[in-house]
Write a protein that holds these residues in place. Structure first.
Motif, mmCIF file in Angstrom:
data_model
loop_
_atom_site.group_PDB
_atom_site.id
_atom_site.type_symbol
_atom_site.label_atom_id
_atom_site.label_comp_id
_atom_site.label_asym_id
_atom_site.label_seq_id
_atom_site.Cartn_x
_atom_site.Cartn_y
_atom_site.Cartn_z
ATOM 1 N N GLY A 195 13.388 29.985 5.935
ATOM 2 C CA GLY A 195 12.242 29.431 6.648
ATOM 3 C C GLY A 195 11.070 30.598 7.145
ATOM 4 N N ASP A 196 10.764 30.341 8.463
ATOM 5 C CA ASP A 196 9.334 30.620 8.863
ATOM 6 C C ASP A 196 9.780 31.916 10.604
ATOM 7 N N HIS A 197 10.875 31.909 9.507
ATOM 8 C CA HIS A 197 11.969 33.542 10.956
ATOM 9 C C HIS A 197 10.938 35.026 11.394
ATOM 10 N N CYS A 198 10.533 34.528 12.441
ATOM 11 C CA CYS A 198 10.185 36.133 12.768
ATOM 12 C C CYS A 198 11.068 36.033 14.565
ATOM 13 N N PRO A 199 10.633 37.500 14.754
ATOM 14 C CA PRO A 199 10.716 37.780 16.602
ATOM 15 C C PRO A 199 9.052 38.286 17.129
ATOM 16 N N VAL A 200 9.073 38.591 18.283
ATOM 17 C CA VAL A 200 7.395 38.556 18.273
ATOM 18 C C VAL A 200 6.931 40.485 19.021
ATOM 19 N N SER A 201 6.030 41.151 18.368
ATOM 20 C CA SER A 201 5.957 42.497 18.356
ATOM 21 C C SER A 201 5.094 42.468 19.635
ATOM 22 N N MET A 202 4.232 43.261 20.180
ATOM 23 C CA MET A 202 2.726 43.296 21.127
ATOM 24 C C MET A 202 2.664 45.113 20.295
ATOM 25 N N ALA A 203 1.326 45.332 20.834
ATOM 26 C CA ALA A 203 0.261 46.474 21.403
ATOM 27 C C ALA A 203 -0.760 46.804 22.030
ATOM 28 N N TYR A 204 -0.562 47.582 22.169
ATOM 29 C CA TYR A 204 -1.912 47.828 23.781
ATOM 30 C C TYR A 204 -2.567 48.249 23.310
ATOM 31 N N SER A 205 -4.430 48.319 24.367
ATOM 32 C CA SER A 205 -5.053 49.187 23.860
ATOM 33 C C SER A 205 -5.837 49.383 25.182
ATOM 34 N N ASP A 206 -6.415 50.490 26.288
ATOM 35 C CA ASP A 206 -7.381 50.670 27.147
ATOM 36 C C ASP A 206 -8.123 49.755 26.831
ATOM 37 N N SER A 207 -9.005 48.616 25.896
ATOM 38 C CA SER A 207 -10.802 48.406 26.079
ATOM 39 C C SER A 207 -10.091 46.834 24.160
ATOM 40 N N PRO A 208 -11.003 45.960 24.746
ATOM 41 C CA PRO A 208 -10.782 45.327 23.922
ATOM 42 C C PRO A 208 -10.914 45.228 22.330
ATOM 43 N N ASN A 209 -11.509 46.781 21.987
ATOM 44 C CA ASN A 209 -12.980 46.804 21.107
ATOM 45 C C ASN A 209 -11.145 47.779 19.958
ATOM 46 N N GLY A 210 -10.194 47.770 21.164
ATOM 47 C CA GLY A 210 -9.116 48.744 20.515
ATOM 48 C C GLY A 210 -8.932 50.727 20.059
ATOM 49 N N PRO A 211 -8.107 51.336 19.872
ATOM 50 C CA PRO A 211 -7.231 50.890 19.157
ATOM 51 C C PRO A 211 -6.373 50.783 19.509
ATOM 52 N N TRP A 212 -5.691 49.922 19.369
ATOM 53 C CA TRP A 212 -4.372 48.949 19.785
ATOM 54 C C TRP A 212 -3.007 49.907 19.392
ATOM 55 N N THR A 213 -2.356 50.169 20.048
ATOM 56 C CA THR A 213 -0.582 51.484 19.931
ATOM 57 C C THR A 213 0.097 50.206 19.641
ATOM 58 N N THR A 214 0.620 49.592 18.404
ATOM 59 C CA THR A 214 2.377 48.759 18.503
ATOM 60 C C THR A 214 2.960 49.738 18.828
ATOM 61 N N VAL A 215 3.977 49.290 20.099
ATOM 62 C CA VAL A 215 5.446 49.294 20.173
ATOM 63 C C VAL A 215 6.503 49.456 19.518
ATOM 64 N N GLU A 216 7.615 50.354 19.697
ATOM 65 C CA GLU A 216 8.524 49.728 18.270
ATOM 66 C C GLU A 216 9.174 48.825 18.131
ATOM 67 N N GLY A 217 9.662 48.355 17.833
ATOM 68 C CA GLY A 217 10.633 47.399 17.840
ATOM 69 C C GLY A 217 10.524 45.172 18.606
ATOM 70 N N VAL A 218 11.149 45.172 18.518
ATOM 71 C CA VAL A 218 10.615 43.416 19.289
ATOM 72 C C VAL A 218 10.657 43.342 20.754
ATOM 73 N N VAL A 219 9.732 42.964 21.430
ATOM 74 C CA VAL A 219 9.153 42.280 22.668
ATOM 75 C C VAL A 219 10.056 40.801 23.401
ATOM 76 N N ILE A 220 9.861 40.422 22.650
ATOM 77 C CA ILE A 220 11.135 39.200 22.626
ATOM 78 C C ILE A 220 11.494 38.893 22.262
#
Ligand code: AAL
Length: 421
Positions: A195-220
């Motif tokens: 199927g099309d199976h996947c969970p949701v992850s997330m990355a955060y940043s202080d700016s829309p230009n990045g850099p982005w840090t991805t969190v470990e594991g799944v968020v939802i």
């Protein structure tokens, strides 16, 4: 003189008779010719009851949640001659920061076009299964919303076996307390394998230009075994509502081809979670990449395809219990609108007027890819453009004939017709 008096008297008599007739006239029993703007006090058919109960106004021309959609090609994106090796799809909602518009999207740049979900077993590290396999999240900026400058990758798929190593896709943006958060689908296997199976992850940043840090594991987290969202959490779409983070998301549930698509809701006080799924999930019985925006005190949604309520615009005064606010056509797929008040949570949503959407497979099946485009609409309380309010439109006949019978079906219909005694 006598004659003058006679004429005057007869005139008076006739007009008295008229007034008398009028006052004696029976009250109107039929539905009035001049469409009442509020529900009249008389028995109504179900359809006429609905006209007043379901829609913001009886005429779509006055309905702030009715719109046509107008599409424009974008300047600034290259698709390698549309040969299927470059795809851009599933744009995020658009935000305005640092004096420009920002959008994030799924970008695939592979040596060959995708081989299809059914052939996912033959996908490799360089051969994609679906159009969104082997993809990364990129972003672009624009001054006017028509010409875009691609800025580069925001989130690249990490090394195996980290979550999302196979593909990171279908992102959307949240701004919360001055920081930026991208929620996205993180695939650990080629889409199509199971199927099309996947969970949701997330990355955060202080700016829309990045850099982005991805969190470990799944968020939802996916739902418990057997539940509607056990396998997939797709199209995470964050907004701030009632002072909390509301993420609407889609899951495909039931066995293909009868499966339903529709969004549910997960709520948190913190972008990292924990996200609490709404007890009434799923909130929609239809819809694919459901697009939402704050509207008045509630939430409005574009329900484009899949399900009984395809091609509708829906509204929930509480952001949860949605009803059909209008029925429309030719809606933008996977729309990412510019939502100026996406994160203000002020209970006075103003609506949307434009955004980006995507068109799948701008050519033949062997060149499968998707391209971004712009859509314009009038779904705003602050903008009134009659050109968006038509319910009667004339499309070129080629649009209809492009939906023709295939040869197999044509032959079948002929045989059926010939078999009639
Ligand atoms: C899209 C979205 C999700 C699915 C796939 C890529 O239109 O619904 O992102 O996983 O298709």
């Amino acid at each position: 003189m006598r004659t003058v008096w006679f004429i005057l008297l007869s005139f008076l008599l006739v007009s008295c008779e008229d007034t008398d007739k009028l006052s004696k006239e029976k009250p109107l029993t039929s539905y009035p010719w001049d469409i009442p703007q509020t529900k009249p006090e008389r028995p109504l058919s179900s359809a006429m009851e609905r006209l007043y109960d379901n829609y913001l106004t009886p005429r779509p021309e006055d309905n702030e949640l009715y719109s046509n959609f107008k599409f424009t090609h974008l300047e600034g994106f290259d698709y390698n001659g549309h040969n299927g090796t470059i795809s851009r799809r599933d744009p995020s909602k658009i935000i305005f920061e640092n004096g420009k518009y920002y959008v994030w999207y799924t970008k695939r740049d592979t040596p060959v076009p995708p081989i299809g979900a059914k052939n996912a077993e033959h996908a490799t590290d360089t051969i994609p299964s679906t159009d969104w396999d082997l993809s990364d999240i990129w972003y672009a900026t624009s001054d006017d919303g028509f010409t875009w400058q691609e800025q580069g990758a925001a989130i690249e798929r990490p090394e195996k076996p980290k979550q999302g190593w196979r593909s990171v896709t279908t992102t959307d943006i949240l701004k919360w307390q001055g920081k930026y958060y991208l929620y996205f689908q993180a695939f650990n296997e080629a889409s199509g394998k199971k199927g099309d199976h996947c969970p949701v992850s997330m990355a955060y940043s202080d700016s829309p230009n990045g850099p982005w840090t991805t969190v470990e594991g799944v968020v939802i987290e996916n739902g418990e075994p057997g539940s509607w969202d056990q396998f997939s959490i797709h199209d995470p779409y964050p907004l701030v509502y009632n002072g909390k983070i509301y993420i609407y998301y889609k899951a495909a549930y039931g066995e293909r081809p009868e499966y339903l698509l529709g969004a549910g809701l997960a709520i948190a006080d913190n972008p990292l979670g924990p996200f609490k799924k709404h007890p009434l999930n799923p909130l929609f019985n239809s819809g694919h990449e459901t697009t939402l925006f704050p509207f008045k005190e509630g939430m409005a949604a574009l329900i484009t395809s899949n399900g009984n309520e395809s091609n509708t615009i829906q509204y929930a005064p509480d952001g949860v219990n949605f009803g059909i606010a209008s029925v429309t056509a030719l809606m933008p797929k996977a729309a990412g609108p510019f939502v100026p008040d996406a994160f203000t949570s002020n209970g006075n949503g103003r609506g949307i007027t434009w955004g980006l959407s995507h068109f799948y497979n701008g050519g033949s099946r062997s060149k499968v890819h998707t391209m971004l485009a712009r859509f314009d609409a009038d779904l705003s309380l602050d903008f009134n453009e009659p050109a968006f309010k038509q319910t009667r439109r004339f499309l070129p006949k080629e649009v209809y004939f492009s939906q023709g019978l295939n040869n197999e079906l044509k032959e079948k219909r002929k045989t059926e017709a010939l078999a009639v005694e």
